[in-house]
Design an enzyme around this catalytic site. Structure first.
Site, mmCIF file in Angstrom:
data_model
loop_
_atom_site.group_PDB
_atom_site.id
_atom_site.type_symbol
_atom_site.label_atom_id
_atom_site.label_comp_id
_atom_site.label_asym_id
_atom_site.label_seq_id
_atom_site.Cartn_x
_atom_site.Cartn_y
_atom_site.Cartn_z
ATOM 1 N N HIS A 250 -21.507 17.121 -8.355
ATOM 2 C CA HIS A 250 -21.204 15.697 -8.381
ATOM 3 C C HIS A 250 -22.073 14.945 -9.391
ATOM 4 C CE1 HIS A 250 -24.557 15.585 -5.381
ATOM 5 N NE2 HIS A 250 -24.823 14.419 -5.975
ATOM 6 N N ASP A 285 -20.689 22.509 -4.400
ATOM 7 C CA ASP A 285 -21.358 21.401 -5.093
ATOM 8 C C ASP A 285 -22.442 21.915 -6.038
ATOM 9 O OD1 ASP A 285 -21.779 18.791 -5.822
ATOM 10 O OD2 ASP A 285 -23.184 18.363 -4.192
ATOM 11 N N SER A 365 -30.395 14.501 -6.467
ATOM 12 C CA SER A 365 -29.385 15.553 -6.421
ATOM 13 C C SER A 365 -29.556 16.502 -7.610
ATOM 14 C CB SER A 365 -27.979 14.942 -6.461
ATOM 15 O OG SER A 365 -27.767 14.138 -5.315
#
Length: 509
Positions: A250, A285, A365
């Protein structure tokens, strides 16, 4: 009344009663062992063995004691020439008159050392007989050592001794002059600089968070994605010396959907380098980018299997665009199934996560989660928030990271082929919690899929797959992906209240 006459023998003398013979001697038997130990030798009748008396056999000699030491013989022996062997002579032989007392054996006059009445004291030695009047007379003294003899062991001429003193004085004077010169020339040698006082350096214990951050930070980059007026910021970890970095899907999803998007990797020293997407795995992810850099600092990969809840961990990344941010916490839980919505219509994200309370926010992230040795154990991916439905809230101490072993395995596959295939069981399931069972209930079964071939039907509740319990639908997906494509695993399920076990050969998604 007359008494009877005693019996008479033939001679007319009175006869008495016969006497009893003496009793025989009672000789108890002698034990042979005691006779051998305490008895006389064979052939010996008396108390001593005359056969072995000294001097009775040829060659026997009487051995006398060794002669007395000369000092003892002189002190306690007879005077020279004395032939009398008696210990004490008769009074008539000593020259004394009858009745005259014998003189004492020891006296101060004859020998003061043999006076038994003298006390033991520390004093001068006893005087020879006849020197009682000379006790206070001065005795001759030996020659005393002079100073040259004491210092040099021999006599030294006064001239040589004076010359030695002059030399010592000259040496002392020269040393004093040199010291005076050095003292005056000190400013020219050391200069006029003033050294300021400094505090002691910071002492950090081995394995401190600061020390770990200094080693880990150069291998963690900030990833910026821009496309026109749109953009996003995240983090990445260098895992290969050729410039490959791993991050979240993402973080770079804008670059995969927009060919005009530009990816930039920013290092801790401020270096900005262009990067490109190598491959992505939306289902977990994860993504891999190639950074245009030579010989970067690479992070060492650890083993998440060695982690236990409570172990210390450190998160490094760029939360909210703040580069090189370090936070610390502990491992809160392991094997926590996490499901999140996919990006841009992609399939849902499901992975077996490490839960931590290390503060993680947006921008962390794709960053590194390292253990107390500085080894990579996870890739920070998501958090739970108490904000609105859009998830805009900050960290509340519940963060999730993808285990490093799973991430590195997927990254190597992406570097090699650009895409990843996962094992699949061929069902759609939903989480259930009934009184009799808790697991993933099968909603539908793909025709001809692995589950259909194994006999799994709709309505079955899967409670275990292989060695792992299945308590919800996300955990079923995680349990299936832990196995390889084509591997046969036992699946435990509940059907109409009965527990069944079937073998399923996993397929590919």
């Amino acid at each position: 009344m007359s008494q009877p006459n005693p019996p008479q023998d033939t001679a007319g003398a009175p006869r008495t009663e016969p006497r009893l013979a003496p009793r025989p001697l009672d000789r108890p038997p002698v034990d042979p062992a005691e006779a051998g130990a305490f008895g006389r030798p064979h052939g010996v009748e008396g108390a001593f063995d005359k056969l072995y008396a000294p001097g009775t056999r040829n060659g026997d000699k009487i051995v006398s004691t060794p002669p007395a030491p000369e000092s003892l013989a002189e002190a306690f022996g007879r005077p020279p020439g004395a032939e009398d062997v008696r210990l004490q002579r008769p009074a008539e032989d000593s020259g004394r008159r009858p009745g005259e007392p014998e003189p004492p054996l020891w006296s101060r006059m004859t020998d003061p050392w043999r006076d038994p009445g003298s006390a033991a004291v520390l004093s001068r030695p006893a005087l020879e007989p006849g020197n009682d009047d000379d006790e206070d007379s001065e005795r001759p003294r030996s020659a005393q050592l002079s100073l040259p003899e004491l210092l040099f062991g021999r006599r030294v001429k006064p001239v040589a001794l004076g010359l030695l003193g002059v030399i010592c004085l000259l040496i002392g004077a020269v040393g004093g002059l040199i010291g005076w010169w050095l003292g005056g020339a000190g400013d020219s040698l050391t200069g006029s600089a003033t050294i300021s006082e400094a505090e002691a350096g910071k002492e950090r214990a081995p394995g401190s968070i600061a020390g770990i951050a200094q080693r880990v930070a150069p291998a963690v980059v900030s990833i910026e994605v821009k496309s026109g007026q749109s953009g996003s910021v995240g983090s990445g970890v260098m895992i290969d010396p050729q410039g490959y970095a791993i991050t979240n899907n993402h973080v770079i999803s804008l670059a995969t959907s927009d060919p005009q998007a530009k990816i930039t990797a920013v290092f801790t020293d401020g270096t900005r380098t262009e990067a490109r997407v190598v491959g992505t795995d939306p289902k977990t992810d994860l993504a891999v980018v190639k950074v245009a850099v030579s010989n970067p600092v690479v992070l060492q990969v650890g083993d998440p299997a060695n982690l236990e809840p409570g172990d210390s961990v450190i998160a490094v990344g760029s939360p909210l665009g703040l580069e090189n941010t370090v936070t610390s916490g502990i491992v809160s839980a392991l094997h926590r199934p996490v499901t999140a919505a996919g990006e841009n219509g992609e399939p849902p994200v499901t992975y077996d996560a490490i839960q931590t309370d290390a503060p993680i926010n947006r921008g962390n992230s794709g960053g590194a989660l390292v253990d107390s040795t500085g080894a990579l154990v996870g890739i920070n991916s998501s958090i739970r928030t108490d904000g609105g439905a859009d998830g805009s809230g900050g960290s509340i101490g519940i963060g999730f990271a993808i285990p490093a072993d799973d991430a590195i395995k997927i990254a190597r596959t992406l570097i090699g082929s650009g895409q990843v295939k996962h094992a699949d069981i061929g069902v759609n399931a939903a989480s259930v919690a009934a009184e009799t069972s808790e697991g993933a209930q099968v909603l539908n079964v793909a025709d001809g899929g692995p589950a259909a071939r194994a006999g799994i039907a709709e309505g079955d509740v899967i409670t275990r797959l292989g060695d792992r319990l299945v308590r919800n639908a996300a955990e079923l997906t995680v349990a299936v992906r832990q196995h390889d494509i084509g591997e046969t695993v036992p699946v435990q399920l509940v059907r109409q209240g009965r527990t069944l076990v079937v073998d399923v050969t996993l397929g590919s998604d």
